[in-house]
Design a protein around this motif. Sequence first.
Motif, short mmCIF file in Angstrom:
data_model
loop_
_atom_site.label_atom_id
_atom_site.label_comp_id
_atom_site.label_asym_id
_atom_site.label_seq_id
_atom_site.Cartn_x
_atom_site.Cartn_y
_atom_site.Cartn_z
N PHE A 151 0.85 -1.19 0.00
CA PHE A 151 0.00 0.00 0.00
C PHE A 151 0.89 1.24 0.00
CE2 PHE A 151 -2.25 -3.43 2.03
CZ PHE A 151 -3.49 -3.39 1.42
N HIS A 152 0.50 2.22 -0.81
CA HIS A 152 1.29 3.44 -0.93
C HIS A 152 0.39 4.65 -0.71
CE1 HIS A 152 4.48 0.95 -2.51
NE2 HIS A 152 3.59 0.40 -3.33
N ASP A 153 0.93 5.68 -0.08
CA ASP A 153 0.25 6.96 0.15
C ASP A 153 -1.07 6.79 0.90
OD1 ASP A 153 2.32 8.29 -1.22
OD2 ASP A 153 1.35 7.87 -3.14
N LYS A 154 -1.08 5.94 1.92
CA LYS A 154 -2.31 5.71 2.70
C LYS A 154 -2.32 6.49 4.01
CE LYS A 154 -4.38 2.83 -0.02
NZ LYS A 154 -5.65 3.11 -0.62
N ASN A 155 -1.17 6.94 4.49
CA ASN A 155 -1.06 7.68 5.75
C ASN A 155 -1.85 6.98 6.86
OD1 ASN A 155 -0.10 9.66 7.44
ND2 ASN A 155 -1.80 11.06 7.00
N LYS A 156 -1.52 5.73 7.10
CA LYS A 156 -2.24 4.89 8.07
C LYS A 156 -1.35 4.63 9.28
CE LYS A 156 -5.85 2.17 8.83
NZ LYS A 156 -7.17 2.67 9.02
N SER A 163 3.91 4.52 7.66
CA SER A 163 2.49 4.87 7.48
C SER A 163 2.10 5.16 6.02
CB SER A 163 2.12 6.06 8.36
OG SER A 163 2.88 7.19 8.00
N ASN A 164 3.03 5.62 5.20
CA ASN A 164 2.71 5.94 3.81
C ASN A 164 3.12 4.86 2.81
OD1 ASN A 164 1.38 8.47 3.91
ND2 ASN A 164 3.32 9.38 4.56
N ASN A 165 3.96 3.95 3.23
CA ASN A 165 4.47 2.92 2.33
C ASN A 165 4.66 1.64 3.14
OD1 ASN A 165 5.56 1.62 0.11
ND2 ASN A 165 7.60 2.49 0.41
N PHE A 166 3.63 0.80 3.17
CA PHE A 166 3.70 -0.40 4.00
C PHE A 166 3.18 -1.61 3.23
CE2 PHE A 166 -0.37 1.61 4.89
CZ PHE A 166 -1.28 0.56 4.94
N LEU A 197 -7.57 -11.64 4.38
CA LEU A 197 -6.93 -10.57 3.63
C LEU A 197 -7.97 -9.56 3.11
CD1 LEU A 197 -4.34 -9.39 2.55
CD2 LEU A 197 -4.56 -10.85 0.54
N LYS A 198 -9.13 -10.02 2.65
CA LYS A 198 -10.19 -9.11 2.21
C LYS A 198 -10.61 -8.18 3.34
CE LYS A 198 -12.23 -12.15 -1.27
NZ LYS A 198 -13.36 -13.01 -1.58
N LYS A 199 -10.75 -8.72 4.55
CA LYS A 199 -11.15 -7.91 5.69
C LYS A 199 -10.09 -6.87 6.04
CE LYS A 199 -14.35 -11.23 7.56
NZ LYS A 199 -14.82 -11.98 8.70
N ILE A 200 -8.82 -7.26 5.95
CA ILE A 200 -7.74 -6.32 6.24
C ILE A 200 -7.75 -5.19 5.22
CG2 ILE A 200 -5.23 -6.04 6.27
CD1 ILE A 200 -5.10 -8.90 7.45
N ILE A 201 -7.91 -5.51 3.95
CA ILE A 201 -7.95 -4.49 2.91
C ILE A 201 -9.11 -3.52 3.13
CG2 ILE A 201 -8.31 -4.12 0.41
CD1 ILE A 201 -6.59 -6.66 -0.02
N GLN A 202 -10.24 -4.02 3.59
CA GLN A 202 -11.37 -3.15 3.89
C GLN A 202 -11.04 -2.16 5.01
OE1 GLN A 202 -14.59 -5.85 4.71
NE2 GLN A 202 -15.03 -6.20 2.55
N LEU A 203 -10.21 -2.56 5.97
CA LEU A 203 -9.80 -1.68 7.07
C LEU A 203 -8.93 -0.53 6.57
CD1 LEU A 203 -8.96 -4.28 9.84
CD2 LEU A 203 -10.96 -2.77 9.75
N ILE A 204 -8.18 -0.79 5.52
CA ILE A 204 -7.25 0.22 4.98
C ILE A 204 -8.01 1.14 4.08
CG2 ILE A 204 -5.19 0.58 3.58
CD1 ILE A 204 -4.26 -2.20 4.63
#
Length: 128
Positions: free
Chosen positions: A9-14, A72-75, A121-128
Amino acid sequence: MISEKIVSFHDKNKDLNQLAQQIITTLDADGYKTQLTTNSPTGIIIQAKKAGILRDIITADRAFTIMITGDSNNFAIHIGIGKWVQNIAVAAAEALLLSVLFLAIDIPEMLWTKHVENEVLKKIIQLI
């Protein structure tokens, strides 16, 4: 881990610690037993295993290992199947440095594992 998947994931600031807590909350709600370590040199590591009769029949020491690496931006989220480690804080770095570390699994267990792994994995992606 066996059959590891990696999603970047890129540029998510998570906030990765907050993401790890959200993953644990989601897994706990789905009936998984979880454990977490945030002090691993490789990243945040979550292990999750589902309890139940089917689990006892298949092999009770298998678990999903979810590793969050990066910032946080590139994980990246690494998810795979491995052996449940009683003290994940001690064994995390050793277990994750060896890519094919755990026991071979038979076809029915592999198919079940892939199905559940994809759902997690689908559930994790929904969290992001």
